[in-house]
Design a protein around this motif. Structure first.
Motif, PDB file in Angstrom:
ATOM      1  N   LEU A 180      -9.930   8.987   5.446  1.00  0.00           N
ATOM      2  CA  LEU A 180      -9.026  10.134   5.249  1.00  0.00           C
ATOM      3  C   LEU A 180      -8.887  10.477   3.767  1.00  0.00           C
ATOM      4  CD1 LEU A 180      -6.229   9.222   7.850  1.00  0.00           C
ATOM      5  CD2 LEU A 180      -7.768  11.205   7.964  1.00  0.00           C
ATOM      6  N   ALA A 181      -8.915   9.432   2.912  1.00  0.00           N
ATOM      7  CA  ALA A 181      -8.831   9.668   1.457  1.00  0.00           C
ATOM      8  C   ALA A 181     -10.092  10.389   0.967  1.00  0.00           C
ATOM      9  CB  ALA A 181      -8.653   8.337   0.726  1.00  0.00           C
ATOM     10  N   LYS A 182     -11.277  10.006   1.515  1.00  0.00           N
ATOM     11  CA  LYS A 182     -12.539  10.669   1.123  1.00  0.00           C
ATOM     12  C   LYS A 182     -12.529  12.138   1.554  1.00  0.00           C
ATOM     13  CE  LYS A 182     -15.718   6.783   0.857  1.00  0.00           C
ATOM     14  NZ  LYS A 182     -16.319   5.801   1.744  1.00  0.00           N
ATOM     15  N   LEU A 183     -11.900  12.419   2.709  1.00  0.00           N
ATOM     16  CA  LEU A 183     -11.800  13.804   3.203  1.00  0.00           C
ATOM     17  C   LEU A 183     -10.723  14.595   2.453  1.00  0.00           C
ATOM     18  CD1 LEU A 183     -12.005  13.148   7.077  1.00  0.00           C
ATOM     19  CD2 LEU A 183     -13.812  14.061   5.602  1.00  0.00           C
ATOM     20  N   ARG A 184     -10.060  13.930   1.516  1.00  0.00           N
ATOM     21  CA  ARG A 184      -8.970  14.521   0.704  1.00  0.00           C
ATOM     22  C   ARG A 184      -7.790  14.990   1.574  1.00  0.00           C
ATOM     23  NH1 ARG A 184     -13.198  15.453  -2.866  1.00  0.00           N
ATOM     24  NH2 ARG A 184     -12.687  14.662  -4.929  1.00  0.00           N
ATOM     25  N   VAL A 216       6.204  11.506   3.529  1.00  0.00           N
ATOM     26  CA  VAL A 216       4.791  11.302   3.173  1.00  0.00           C
ATOM     27  C   VAL A 216       4.123  12.570   2.631  1.00  0.00           C
ATOM     28  CG1 VAL A 216       4.302   9.311   4.652  1.00  0.00           C
ATOM     29  CG2 VAL A 216       4.156  11.625   5.608  1.00  0.00           C
ATOM     30  N   PHE A 217       4.775  13.751   2.825  1.00  0.00           N
ATOM     31  CA  PHE A 217       4.200  14.998   2.299  1.00  0.00           C
ATOM     32  C   PHE A 217       4.752  15.342   0.915  1.00  0.00           C
ATOM     33  CE2 PHE A 217       3.589  15.399   6.871  1.00  0.00           C
ATOM     34  CZ  PHE A 217       2.267  15.814   6.944  1.00  0.00           C
ATOM     35  N   THR A 218       5.798  14.626   0.482  1.00  0.00           N
ATOM     36  CA  THR A 218       6.421  14.970  -0.805  1.00  0.00           C
ATOM     37  C   THR A 218       6.112  13.966  -1.910  1.00  0.00           C
ATOM     38  OG1 THR A 218       8.429  13.873  -0.022  1.00  0.00           O
ATOM     39  CG2 THR A 218       8.353  16.275   0.180  1.00  0.00           C
ATOM     40  N   ASP A 219       5.873  12.698  -1.557  1.00  0.00           N
ATOM     41  CA  ASP A 219       5.621  11.686  -2.592  1.00  0.00           C
ATOM     42  C   ASP A 219       4.897  10.492  -1.962  1.00  0.00           C
ATOM     43  OD1 ASP A 219       5.608  10.429  -5.001  1.00  0.00           O
ATOM     44  OD2 ASP A 219       7.787  10.151  -5.154  1.00  0.00           O
ATOM     45  N   SER A 234       0.842  -1.203   0.000  1.00  0.00           N
ATOM     46  CA  SER A 234       0.000   0.000   0.000  1.00  0.00           C
ATOM     47  C   SER A 234       0.873   1.248   0.000  1.00  0.00           C
ATOM     48  CB  SER A 234      -0.876   0.010   1.255  1.00  0.00           C
ATOM     49  OG  SER A 234      -1.625  -1.165   1.320  1.00  0.00           O
ATOM     50  N   ARG A 235       0.303   2.329  -0.555  1.00  0.00           N
ATOM     51  CA  ARG A 235       1.040   3.598  -0.602  1.00  0.00           C
ATOM     52  C   ARG A 235       0.125   4.724  -0.147  1.00  0.00           C
ATOM     53  NH1 ARG A 235       2.681   3.376  -6.712  1.00  0.00           N
ATOM     54  NH2 ARG A 235       0.994   1.859  -6.717  1.00  0.00           N
ATOM     55  N   ILE A 236       0.692   5.697   0.556  1.00  0.00           N
ATOM     56  CA  ILE A 236      -0.076   6.903   0.887  1.00  0.00           C
ATOM     57  C   ILE A 236       0.756   8.155   0.605  1.00  0.00           C
ATOM     58  CG2 ILE A 236      -1.514   5.823   2.671  1.00  0.00           C
ATOM     59  CD1 ILE A 236       0.171   7.434   4.721  1.00  0.00           C
ATOM     60  N   TYR A 237       0.031   9.265   0.473  1.00  0.00           N
ATOM     61  CA  TYR A 237       0.658  10.557   0.201  1.00  0.00           C
ATOM     62  C   TYR A 237      -0.268  11.612   0.810  1.00  0.00           C
ATOM     63  CZ  TYR A 237       1.567  14.663  -2.811  1.00  0.00           C
ATOM     64  OH  TYR A 237       1.809  15.920  -3.298  1.00  0.00           O
ATOM     65  N   PHE A 238       0.259  12.438   1.703  1.00  0.00           N
ATOM     66  CA  PHE A 238      -0.567  13.486   2.315  1.00  0.00           C
ATOM     67  C   PHE A 238      -0.755  14.628   1.319  1.00  0.00           C
ATOM     68  CE2 PHE A 238       0.291  11.140   6.110  1.00  0.00           C
ATOM     69  CZ  PHE A 238      -0.775  11.424   6.948  1.00  0.00           C
ATOM     70  N   THR A 239      -2.016  14.919   1.004  1.00  0.00           N
ATOM     71  CA  THR A 239      -2.310  15.929  -0.022  1.00  0.00           C
ATOM     72  C   THR A 239      -2.455  17.328   0.583  1.00  0.00           C
ATOM     73  OG1 THR A 239      -4.627  15.306   0.178  1.00  0.00           O
ATOM     74  CG2 THR A 239      -3.401  14.327  -1.640  1.00  0.00           C
ATOM     75  N   ILE A 240      -2.412  17.424   1.927  1.00  0.00           N
ATOM     76  CA  ILE A 240      -2.421  18.750   2.563  1.00  0.00           C
ATOM     77  C   ILE A 240      -1.079  18.953   3.265  1.00  0.00           C
ATOM     78  CG2 ILE A 240      -4.934  18.766   2.858  1.00  0.00           C
ATOM     79  CD1 ILE A 240      -4.515  18.056   5.806  1.00  0.00           C
ATOM     80  N   ARG A 241      -0.762  20.215   3.579  1.00  0.00           N
ATOM     81  CA  ARG A 241       0.531  20.507   4.210  1.00  0.00           C
ATOM     82  C   ARG A 241       0.503  20.098   5.678  1.00  0.00           C
ATOM     83  NH1 ARG A 241      -0.475  25.436   2.030  1.00  0.00           N
ATOM     84  NH2 ARG A 241      -0.408  26.420   4.096  1.00  0.00           N
ATOM     85  N   ARG A 242       1.703  19.914   6.232  1.00  0.00           N
ATOM     86  CA  ARG A 242       1.814  19.474   7.626  1.00  0.00           C
ATOM     87  C   ARG A 242       1.101  20.450   8.574  1.00  0.00           C
ATOM     88  NH1 ARG A 242       5.543  16.060  10.656  1.00  0.00           N
ATOM     89  NH2 ARG A 242       6.699  15.579   8.769  1.00  0.00           N
TER      90      ARG A 242
END
Length: 647
Positions: free
Chosen positions: A494-498, A464-467, A429-437
């Motif tokens: 969390l993905a649904k909340l973007r 996790v915030f860059t890729d 599995s992979r995740i990426y945070f789409t909002i800033r820290r």
């Protein structure tokens, strides 16, 4: 090139080897040909060991590797075996690592660095991974003591389970001059034995064979048109753990439900299940919670359960090699066990149907190649080095194909060098945070458990915030106290909340283009890839059919002869031996009865053979045999053509 792997330490003695065996495994002595193989590899000789399933293969490389300086590289296609052996070695206080599909690039780099600097003794790796640039670069900095190639029959195109990735192993040898190779297999015909040594660049032929005879295993063929009835009859009559092999995934579920209805505890197992489900079911079966595992041939490799009492094949395997390996999982504890095939008249036709499925027509293969280009919208001359996820169901739906021959066509195109078609690869599995820290810290409505999960991810993974970053839901579950299911649900939320982008773990086959797209008229499939392999496949099928249909020769002897081992004695316990013995007993009883009638008829008189034949109403051949026996033993004599009892 770094010469760390050129080892100059003195040879460990036989006594030291036995001390290692005693220290780590608790055994006082080696068994079978283990010591011969160990001595050969200890002296730096390329060595091929032929040992049946359960013959103790792992000891032959683990002991000498512990006696030598450096790291033993173990190449095996079996992820279950890798994980199992690494775990077992660690339990014994031995440092071991493994690299397999599903690991992130960072995890692989850390593992390889540990092999260079961490004083590890074993690195298990799949053959597909040895061809990567990162592995080859790091390998040259490692101190390699020996290379072990497990399931080495996979390197031979003449073998039943050829895997092109194995051909890359010879290239590893060029990077490690002077490092000996130990090849191991439980199934190889004489032809494959020669081919293994050739393909692994053995400096000279050097083979150790352990007899493939399994004296505690009775091979049985049951001819029946009611297989499920026969299956239930066997399982109700016998006790103990069982494996039932079936041909496809759907049947695993059907048979399991049938067993449940009969009050027999069972689980089903096939390659399409996720790893967690596989592990749970395997564990239940190994501990005896489930008596029976119903499986496709995806089950069994590297699984060490010694007390399996019976292996039943509901469908015929397409080779003696596959059958012998699967049947050999019964009775590894040396106690009496059974390997049963349920055979019906239609099985011959079914097996022959596999030939066009495994070797579809060449024009069909070319069409699949052409449609693949349309599927990926690949222009002529493009493609080299491209990697594409491949959804076989979607491809077949679009171009109106059936999956089995498409799968075979892609494997043939792989062997012909046009592409690489990998079987299902585990993608973590992979995740990426789409909002800033800083935005993340302002969130408060996610709930306590989700908040804890986010904090655990931030502590456990970097970048996790860059890729996209690979994550492992199981380890997150262990760290947070949540279940794997809860982790998955919260990440999806969390993905649904973007807040994050989440790509869950999935199994995906890949197509890798090894050369540019060419015109279909230029596509060549050479004889060694198609015609020669097809002919050998047909021969293997005929050998399998001959094994089940011929009921006049000992089953064990037939199997041994196939692998080049000539056994002078019958096993006495297979269905043919039992049947022949019953017939001999019946013949003896019949002959005894006839001789008594002859002696009765000749009592006090002489008689011509013709008159005697009229008086005793039995088969002429049986009468002649009985007369010969009485004459040989001197109980009757002939006098001027007349028969009489000797006085």
């Amino acid at each position: 090139m770094n010469d760390n792997h050129n080892l100059t330490s003195p040879l460990p003695t036989g006594e030291e080897m036995r001390e290692i065996l005693k220290q780590y495994w608790g055994y006082d002595a080696f068994r079978g040909i283990q010591e011969d193989i160990i001595n050969s590899i200890r002296e730096g000789k390329d060595t091929l060991g032929l040992m049946p399933t359960g013959g103790g293969k792992s000891i032959t490389f683990q002991v000498p590797a512990l006696a030598k300086d450096g790291l033993c590289l173990v190449i095996t296609p079996l992820i279950a075996l890798m994980k199992d052996q690494v775990q077992n070695l660690r339990k014994r206080g031995i440092k071991a690592l493994a690299i397999y599909s599903g690991m992130s690039r960072q995890e692989i780099i850390v593992t390889l660095e540990n092999c260079i600097f961490g004083n590890y003794k074993f690195l298990y790796i799949s053959p597909e991974r040895i061809d990567t640039e990162i592995f080859r670069t790091k390998l040259q900095k490692m101190k390699i003591s020996m290379i072990t190639v497990d399931e080495s029959h996979c390197i031979s195109q003449w073998g039943y389970d050829f895997r092109p990735a194995y051909l890359k192993i010879a290239g590893i040898r060029d990077l490690l001059p002077g490092v000996p190779v130990l090849a191991l297999t439980a199934t190889a015909t004489p032809e494959v034995v020669k081919d293994i040594q050739l393909r692994l660049h053995f400096r000279e032929e050097n083979v150790f064979r352990m007899s493939f005879e399994r004296k505690n295993l009775a091979y049985i063929i049951r001819k029946t048109e009611n297989k499920t009835g026969e299956l239930l009859h066997i399982l109700h009559r016998m006790t103990g753990s069982a494996i039932i092999y079936v041909r496809n995934r759907r049947r695993t579920k059907e048979i399991t439900e049938l067993l449940h209805n009969e009050g027999i505890t069972a689980d089903f197992y096939h390659a399409g299940l996720d790893d967690t489900t596989k592990d749970i079911r395997q564990q239940r079966w190994q501990t005896g919670e489930s008596r029976v595992i119903v499986a496709t041939n995806a089950f069994g490799m590297g699984i060490d359960k010694p007390d399996v009492r019976i292996v039943i094949h509901m469908d015929l395997p397409d080779s003696i090699e596959a059958y012998f390996q699967e049947a050999g999982r019964a009775g590894r504890d040396g106690e009496k066990a059974y390997a049963v095939i349920l055979y019906s008249k239609s099985d011959r036709t079914t097996l022959h149907k596999r030939i066009p499925d495994t070797f579809p027509d060449k024009n069909y293969i070319k069409e699949v190649y052409e449609h693949l280009q349309y599927y990926y919208q690949m222009a002529m001359g493009d493609g080299q080095g491209c990697i594409r996820e491949f959804n076989i169901e979607d491809f077949c739906r679009k171009f109106k194909y059936f999956p089995v021959p498409v799968d075979s066509a892609l494997k043939i195109l792989t062997q012909a060098g046009y592409l690489e078609y990998t079987d299902e690869q585990d993608n973590a599995s992979r995740i990426y945070f789409t909002i800033r820290r800083d935005e993340l810290y302002k969130l408060r409505e996610t709930g306590e458990e989700t908040e804890m999960l986010i904090q655990t991810i931030l502590r456990s993974y970097t970048g996790v915030f860059t890729d996209y970053t690979f994550i492992n839901e199981d380890s997150l579950a262990a760290r947070t106290g949540l279940t794997r299911r809860q982790i998955y649900e919260r990440l999806m939320h969390l993905a649904k909340l973007r807040i994050i982008s989440y790509i869950p773990h999935k199994k995906t086959p890949y197509i890798i283009y090894t050369r540019e797209r060419i015109e279909i008229r230029h596509l060549q499939i050479p004889p060694h890839v198609y015609e020669e392999r097809k002919e050998r496949y047909e021969k293997r099928i005929e050998a399998m059919l001959d094994y089940v249909e011929n009921d006049t020769a000992c089953r064990s002897r037939k199997l041994l002869r196939y692998f080049g081992e000539n056994n002078e004695h019958n096993c006495g316990q297979c269905d043919t031996c039992i049947s022949l013995r019953s017939k001999e007993d019946a013949d003896r009883s019949s002959t005894k009865k006839i001789t008594e009638e002859i002696l009765q008829a000749l009592s006090g008189q002489t008689m011509t053979p013709a008159t005697l034949a009229e008086q005793i109403a039995v088969d002429k051949e049986a009468l002649v045999n009985a007369l010969h026996e009485l004459l040989d033993e001197g109980e009757i004599i002939t006098n001027n053509g007349m028969l009489q009892i000797k006085k």
